[in-house]
Design a protein around this motif. Sequence first.
Motif, PDB file in Angstrom:
ATOM      1  N   VAL A 280       0.848  -1.190   0.000  1.00 55.59           N
ATOM      2  CA  VAL A 280       0.000   0.000   0.000  1.00 55.59           C
ATOM      3  C   VAL A 280       0.886   1.243   0.000  1.00 55.59           C
ATOM      4  CG1 VAL A 280      -1.781   1.305   1.220  1.00 55.59           C
ATOM      5  CG2 VAL A 280      -1.812  -1.193   1.274  1.00 55.59           C
ATOM      6  N   PHE A 281       0.675   2.145  -0.956  1.00 56.18           N
ATOM      7  CA  PHE A 281       1.401   3.407  -0.980  1.00 56.18           C
ATOM      8  C   PHE A 281       0.793   4.383   0.023  1.00 56.18           C
ATOM      9  CE2 PHE A 281       3.057   2.015  -5.100  1.00 56.18           C
ATOM     10  CZ  PHE A 281       4.345   2.529  -5.066  1.00 56.18           C
ATOM     11  N   GLN A 282       1.627   5.309   0.483  1.00 53.81           N
ATOM     12  CA  GLN A 282       1.138   6.350   1.389  1.00 53.81           C
ATOM     13  C   GLN A 282       0.115   7.238   0.688  1.00 53.81           C
ATOM     14  OE1 GLN A 282       4.771   8.273   2.615  1.00 53.81           O
ATOM     15  NE2 GLN A 282       5.155   6.806   4.256  1.00 53.81           N
ATOM     16  N   SER A 283       0.281   7.391  -0.637  1.00 55.54           N
ATOM     17  CA  SER A 283      -0.668   8.163  -1.442  1.00 55.54           C
ATOM     18  C   SER A 283      -0.777   7.498  -2.805  1.00 55.54           C
ATOM     19  CB  SER A 283      -0.205   9.614  -1.584  1.00 55.54           C
ATOM     20  OG  SER A 283      -1.052  10.332  -2.464  1.00 55.54           O
TER      21      SER A 283
ATOM     22  N   THR B 257      16.936  14.649  -6.291  1.00 56.26           N
ATOM     23  CA  THR B 257      15.841  13.840  -5.747  1.00 56.26           C
ATOM     24  C   THR B 257      14.564  14.676  -5.712  1.00 56.26           C
ATOM     25  OG1 THR B 257      17.308  12.485  -4.406  1.00 56.26           O
ATOM     26  CG2 THR B 257      15.003  12.575  -3.735  1.00 56.26           C
ATOM     27  N   ILE B 258      13.458  14.122  -6.223  1.00 57.30           N
ATOM     28  CA  ILE B 258      12.215  14.884  -6.286  1.00 57.30           C
ATOM     29  C   ILE B 258      11.081  14.255  -5.471  1.00 57.30           C
ATOM     30  CG2 ILE B 258      12.755  15.915  -8.521  1.00 57.30           C
ATOM     31  CD1 ILE B 258      10.960  13.809  -9.830  1.00 57.30           C
ATOM     32  N   LEU B 259      11.216  12.962  -5.104  1.00 55.20           N
ATOM     33  CA  LEU B 259      10.118  12.313  -4.391  1.00 55.20           C
ATOM     34  C   LEU B 259      10.604  11.008  -3.773  1.00 55.20           C
ATOM     35  CD1 LEU B 259       6.992  12.153  -3.787  1.00 55.20           C
ATOM     36  CD2 LEU B 259       6.810  10.831  -5.908  1.00 55.20           C
ATOM     37  N   HIS B 260      10.060  10.689  -2.596  1.00 50.08           N
ATOM     38  CA  HIS B 260      10.257   9.369  -1.998  1.00 50.08           C
ATOM     39  C   HIS B 260       8.906   8.679  -2.014  1.00 50.08           C
ATOM     40  CE1 HIS B 260      11.942   6.758   1.546  1.00 50.08           C
ATOM     41  NE2 HIS B 260      11.702   6.066   0.447  1.00 50.08           N
ATOM     42  N   ALA B 261       8.670   7.870  -3.044  1.00 45.54           N
ATOM     43  CA  ALA B 261       7.398   7.170  -3.198  1.00 45.54           C
ATOM     44  C   ALA B 261       7.459   5.872  -2.412  1.00 45.54           C
ATOM     45  CB  ALA B 261       7.130   6.906  -4.677  1.00 45.54           C
ATOM     46  N   GLN B 262       7.095   5.937  -1.154  1.00 42.55           N
ATOM     47  CA  GLN B 262       7.266   4.798  -0.251  1.00 42.55           C
ATOM     48  C   GLN B 262       5.958   4.036  -0.080  1.00 42.55           C
ATOM     49  OE1 GLN B 262       8.683   5.857   3.669  1.00 42.55           O
ATOM     50  NE2 GLN B 262       9.903   3.994   3.808  1.00 42.55           N
ATOM     51  N   ALA B 263       6.064   2.710  -0.122  1.00 42.03           N
ATOM     52  CA  ALA B 263       4.911   1.846   0.094  1.00 42.03           C
ATOM     53  C   ALA B 263       5.155   0.973   1.326  1.00 42.03           C
ATOM     54  CB  ALA B 263       4.656   0.978  -1.128  1.00 42.03           C
TER      55      ALA B 263
ATOM     56  N   LYS C 136      14.296   8.065 -19.628  1.00 41.85           N
ATOM     57  CA  LYS C 136      14.996   9.141 -20.352  1.00 41.85           C
ATOM     58  C   LYS C 136      15.230  10.334 -19.437  1.00 41.85           C
ATOM     59  CE  LYS C 136      14.492  12.296 -24.274  1.00 41.85           C
ATOM     60  NZ  LYS C 136      13.631  12.735 -25.402  1.00 41.85           N
ATOM     61  N   ASN C 137      14.284  10.621 -18.571  1.00 42.40           N
ATOM     62  CA  ASN C 137      14.379  11.791 -17.693  1.00 42.40           C
ATOM     63  C   ASN C 137      14.354  11.466 -16.205  1.00 42.40           C
ATOM     64  OD1 ASN C 137      12.517  12.930 -20.264  1.00 42.40           O
ATOM     65  ND2 ASN C 137      14.200  14.257 -19.636  1.00 42.40           N
ATOM     66  N   PHE C 138      13.943  10.243 -15.840  1.00 47.48           N
ATOM     67  CA  PHE C 138      13.738   9.948 -14.424  1.00 47.48           C
ATOM     68  C   PHE C 138      14.311   8.573 -14.061  1.00 47.48           C
ATOM     69  CE2 PHE C 138      10.264  12.598 -16.003  1.00 47.48           C
ATOM     70  CZ  PHE C 138      10.368  13.695 -15.162  1.00 47.48           C
ATOM     71  N   HIS C 139      14.629   8.440 -12.778  1.00 46.00           N
ATOM     72  CA  HIS C 139      15.150   7.167 -12.256  1.00 46.00           C
ATOM     73  C   HIS C 139      14.564   6.934 -10.865  1.00 46.00           C
ATOM     74  CE1 HIS C 139      17.894   3.985 -11.014  1.00 46.00           C
ATOM     75  NE2 HIS C 139      18.130   4.674  -9.914  1.00 46.00           N
ATOM     76  N   ILE C 140      14.191   5.678 -10.604  1.00 46.34           N
ATOM     77  CA  ILE C 140      13.718   5.331  -9.273  1.00 46.34           C
ATOM     78  C   ILE C 140      14.619   4.247  -8.700  1.00 46.34           C
ATOM     79  CG2 ILE C 140      12.039   3.566 -10.054  1.00 46.34           C
ATOM     80  CD1 ILE C 140      10.191   4.699  -7.784  1.00 46.34           C
ATOM     81  N   ASP C 141      15.043   4.435  -7.469  1.00 47.85           N
ATOM     82  CA  ASP C 141      15.871   3.439  -6.794  1.00 47.85           C
ATOM     83  C   ASP C 141      15.011   2.218  -6.485  1.00 47.85           C
ATOM     84  OD1 ASP C 141      17.088   2.045  -4.401  1.00 47.85           O
ATOM     85  OD2 ASP C 141      18.661   3.505  -4.818  1.00 47.85           O
ATOM     86  N   PHE C 142      15.387   1.063  -7.014  1.00 46.14           N
ATOM     87  CA  PHE C 142      14.522  -0.108  -6.889  1.00 46.14           C
ATOM     88  C   PHE C 142      14.395  -0.604  -5.452  1.00 46.14           C
ATOM     89  CE2 PHE C 142      18.650  -2.093  -7.179  1.00 46.14           C
ATOM     90  CZ  PHE C 142      18.552  -3.266  -6.430  1.00 46.14           C
ATOM     91  N   LYS C 143      15.304  -0.185  -4.570  1.00 41.57           N
ATOM     92  CA  LYS C 143      15.223  -0.610  -3.173  1.00 41.57           C
ATOM     93  C   LYS C 143      14.439   0.362  -2.294  1.00 41.57           C
ATOM     94  CE  LYS C 143      19.629  -3.133  -3.045  1.00 41.57           C
ATOM     95  NZ  LYS C 143      20.961  -3.208  -2.384  1.00 41.57           N
ATOM     96  N   THR C 144      14.596   1.661  -2.560  1.00 45.74           N
ATOM     97  CA  THR C 144      14.045   2.673  -1.646  1.00 45.74           C
ATOM     98  C   THR C 144      12.819   3.407  -2.178  1.00 45.74           C
ATOM     99  OG1 THR C 144      15.474   4.420  -2.538  1.00 45.74           O
ATOM    100  CG2 THR C 144      16.356   3.061  -0.731  1.00 45.74           C
TER     101      THR C 144
ATOM    102  N   ARG D 220       5.480   1.417  -9.470  1.00 44.89           N
ATOM    103  CA  ARG D 220       4.968   0.129  -9.001  1.00 44.89           C
ATOM    104  C   ARG D 220       5.870  -0.405  -7.889  1.00 44.89           C
ATOM    105  NH1 ARG D 220       3.241  -4.998 -12.742  1.00 44.89           N
ATOM    106  NH2 ARG D 220       1.547  -3.521 -13.157  1.00 44.89           N
ATOM    107  N   ALA D 221       5.249  -0.838  -6.792  1.00 43.81           N
ATOM    108  CA  ALA D 221       5.972  -1.495  -5.698  1.00 43.81           C
ATOM    109  C   ALA D 221       5.531  -2.953  -5.666  1.00 43.81           C
ATOM    110  CB  ALA D 221       5.661  -0.814  -4.367  1.00 43.81           C
ATOM    111  N   THR D 222       6.498  -3.875  -5.863  1.00 44.16           N
ATOM    112  CA  THR D 222       6.180  -5.304  -5.977  1.00 44.16           C
ATOM    113  C   THR D 222       6.778  -6.082  -4.809  1.00 44.16           C
ATOM    114  OG1 THR D 222       6.224  -5.104  -8.399  1.00 44.16           O
ATOM    115  CG2 THR D 222       6.339  -7.322  -7.476  1.00 44.16           C
ATOM    116  N   ASP D 223       5.966  -6.919  -4.206  1.00 47.02           N
ATOM    117  CA  ASP D 223       6.423  -7.812  -3.139  1.00 47.02           C
ATOM    118  C   ASP D 223       7.421  -8.800  -3.752  1.00 47.02           C
ATOM    119  OD1 ASP D 223       6.567 -10.149  -1.388  1.00 47.02           O
ATOM    120  OD2 ASP D 223       4.907  -9.241  -0.286  1.00 47.02           O
ATOM    121  N   SER D 224       8.652  -8.796  -3.239  1.00 45.75           N
ATOM    122  CA  SER D 224       9.720  -9.605  -3.834  1.00 45.75           C
ATOM    123  C   SER D 224       9.492 -11.106  -3.669  1.00 45.75           C
ATOM    124  CB  SER D 224      11.070  -9.217  -3.221  1.00 45.75           C
ATOM    125  OG  SER D 224      11.052  -9.399  -1.813  1.00 45.75           O
TER     126      SER D 224
END
Length: 208
Positions: free
Chosen positions: A34-37, A53-59, A78-86, A108-112
């Motif tokens: 579940v995401f915070q938003s 850094t522009i956002l911490h999309a935490q679930a 091309k313009n953005f990157h998300i850290d797959f761990k955080t 997308r946040a996926t249960d490993s």
Amino acid sequence: LKYALTVLASDEGEPSYSAVAELYIQVRNRSHPVFQSQFYPLKLPENISPFTTILHAQARNPEGYRLIYNLEEENATKNFHIDFKTGVLSVTDFLDYETQAMHLLTVRATDSVMGSFAEAKVEIEVEDVNDNAPVFRKHMYETHLLEGLPAGTSVLQITATDEDSGRNKEITYELLDTGKNETDFFEIDAQSGLLVASQELDFEATQQ
């Protein structure tokens, strides 16, 4: 589990008119991440530095297993990157308002372990900065006038454009003083760029 509902809206007029809308409700297992938003609206200036850094999309994962984050859009990298761990989202390249003023990303946040996932939308509005100089339609203008025309006669329409937006694209015109006396004979409308004679021109008195 999904529910499909149909909603009917009717007015009280004579004759009565109505419209139908379909509503789908997805019920997810509580073990899903579940995401915070579900929606993150952002505004970024187009001159933002790469790797900012522009956002911490935490679930949150009720199962307690590690989550893996990724961006669903293929061209997002091309313009953005998300850290797959955080889930930390950052800019990887310069943004350009004139090329693309809005970016819509799906995180997308996926249960490993279980493979269950959750998604959130990130809407990025790129704000214009004044990074474009005005451009004249011509590099040089030339016209011919008859002497004796009265002051206020229109001489030439000068036009320049600017690719920025809002106040950044508003242009004002002025004649530069070159050390001669051209500005004694001509003036330009600061808003429209219309060049006019400010006094009667005499060929014999002044040959410019």
